[in-house]
Scaffold this active site. Structure first.
Site, mmCIF file in Angstrom:
data_model
loop_
_atom_site.group_PDB
_atom_site.id
_atom_site.type_symbol
_atom_site.label_atom_id
_atom_site.label_comp_id
_atom_site.label_asym_id
_atom_site.label_seq_id
_atom_site.Cartn_x
_atom_site.Cartn_y
_atom_site.Cartn_z
ATOM 1 N N ARG A 16 0.841 -1.194 0.000
ATOM 2 C CA ARG A 16 0.000 0.000 0.000
ATOM 3 C C ARG A 16 0.879 1.247 0.000
ATOM 4 N NH1 ARG A 16 -1.321 4.873 2.441
ATOM 5 N NH2 ARG A 16 -0.862 3.939 4.461
ATOM 6 N N ASP A 17 1.338 1.638 1.157
ATOM 7 C CA ASP A 17 2.121 2.864 1.235
ATOM 8 C C ASP A 17 3.425 2.748 0.455
ATOM 9 O OD1 ASP A 17 2.469 5.466 1.977
ATOM 10 O OD2 ASP A 17 3.104 5.043 4.019
ATOM 11 N N HIS A 208 3.335 4.608 12.678
ATOM 12 C CA HIS A 208 3.663 4.574 11.251
ATOM 13 C C HIS A 208 4.676 5.682 10.980
ATOM 14 C CE1 HIS A 208 2.813 4.066 6.895
ATOM 15 N NE2 HIS A 208 3.077 5.361 6.847
ATOM 16 N N HIS A 210 8.204 7.376 8.699
ATOM 17 C CA HIS A 210 8.956 7.508 7.453
ATOM 18 C C HIS A 210 10.391 7.889 7.797
ATOM 19 C CE1 HIS A 210 5.693 7.406 4.284
ATOM 20 N NE2 HIS A 210 5.015 7.367 5.412
ATOM 21 N N CYS A 241 3.842 9.389 0.556
ATOM 22 C CA CYS A 241 2.491 9.817 0.256
ATOM 23 C C CYS A 241 2.468 10.742 -0.957
ATOM 24 C CB CYS A 241 1.895 10.550 1.461
ATOM 25 S SG CYS A 241 0.246 11.216 1.168
ATOM 26 N N ASN A 250 9.038 4.925 3.500
ATOM 27 C CA ASN A 250 8.717 4.429 4.833
ATOM 28 C C ASN A 250 9.990 3.939 5.518
ATOM 29 O OD1 ASN A 250 5.500 3.961 5.037
ATOM 30 N ND2 ASN A 250 6.195 3.660 2.942
#
Length: 318
Positions: A16-17, A208, A210, A241, A250
């Site tokens: 996903r990310d 979460h 980065h 993002c 990430n």
């Protein structure tokens, strides 16, 4: 072997990310290959896709198909990013049972990312919770830009705490605190996670992060020490993002695992994950950002070209 206490589970968010900023759509079979490879390796949880519109985030266009191909047992360990009750409904119909309902602490980023105000996202949350519960699922309250916003700058902790304590989030299983831009430092992470743990309803705390400013692992460890029991990472540090200018990859899953050393993570497990990671990044044309992977490949480090490699006494060297 050294043991990191307290412990936290890794959730790998590569599918996903990790993928969403690449602009490239992997076919369903390739996504399933990555997901099943990670699950087989022992990764406790995965984020397998997003219900974001495919025309806006092309790498997510086949998420429903991916969900539909996974078994119920596999889906127990998989999460899907959602932003509206309708998203939850569609993902649930495909078979998903774990939903990450995400919106931003800052209105500007929420408008850019989701197309509505933070208040509008919160107002819709009870319906999203109800739908998830109706299928026996669980849903997270995920707060993006918990530290900084690309448009508004620093986000006050009180803003995040107000969302964490909003009654409209009742019924959520977890709260996800996101350093969306990777601009936080460990002291900030520790402070906010500690306050969320002490000053909001009891539920699992997820961090979460980065690695934009090189503090991804440090921030993750700070979050764990402060009370987070699940942390997000992506293979090779892939990700970012598309609606957050300045956000880079990430925090690397391999780096988090090397730092925390869960029982299931062995040198052989690392070697298998590196194989998955290197093939995927090469396919996407993305650089390898994981320091652990770079270290694991450094058996000849410190030796001149043509000299005999050092004895591989360090068990993590591949």
């Amino acid at each position: 072997m050294y043991e990191f206490v307290p412990k936290a589970q890794l959730r790998d968010v590569t599918l996903r990310d990790g993928l969403q900023l690449t602009g490239k759509l992997l076919d369903v079979d390739r996504k399933l290959q990555v997901a099943r490879g990670l699950l087989k390796a022992g990764v406790p949880a995965l984020e397998i896709g997003s219900m974001a519109r495919g025309d806006l985030v092309p790498p997510m266009a086949n998420t429903l198909e991916v969900i539909g191909e996974l078994s119920a047992e596999e889906l127990e360990r998989c999460w899907v990013w959602v932003a509206t009750p309708r998203h939850v409904e569609k993902a649930a119909a495909a078979g998903a049972r774990n939903f990450q309902y995400c919106f931003s602490a800052s209105d500007s980023h929420n408008e850019a990312n989701i197309g509505r105000t933070t208040e509008a996202s919160l107002a819709a949350m009870p319906d999203a919770v109800q739908i998830s519960q109706s299928v026996g699922g669980q849903i997270e309250l995920c707060i993006a830009t918990s530290f900084t916003c690309p448009f508004e700058g620093q986000v006050p902790q009180e803003r995040v705490l107000a969302i964490a304590n909003d009654e409209r989030a009742t019924g959520t299983s977890d709260i996800v605190i996101c350093d969306t831009l990777g601009q936080a430092v460990p002291a900030q992470v520790s402070s906010l996670v500690s306050r969320v743990a002490a000053e909001s309803p009891a539920r699992r705390i997820v961090f979460h992060g980065h690695d934009t400013w090189g503090l991804g692992v440090a921030n993750t460890l700070a979050a764990i020490t402060a009370g987070a029991t699940m942390v997000d990472g992506s293979l090779g540090g892939l990700g970012g993002c598309p609606f957050a200018p300045g956000a880079s990859g990430n925090t690397s899953s391999e780096d988090i695992l090397f730092a925390t050393r869960p029982d299931w993570f062995t040198p052989d497990t690392l070697a298998g994950m590196v194989e998955i990671s290197e093939k995927l990044l090469a396919e996407l044309g993305e650089p390898m950002r994981s320091k652990t992977v770079q270290g694991a490949r450094s058996s000849q480090s410190g030796h001149s070209a043509g000299s005999t490699p050092a004895a591989r006494a360090f068990e993590w060297v591949i």
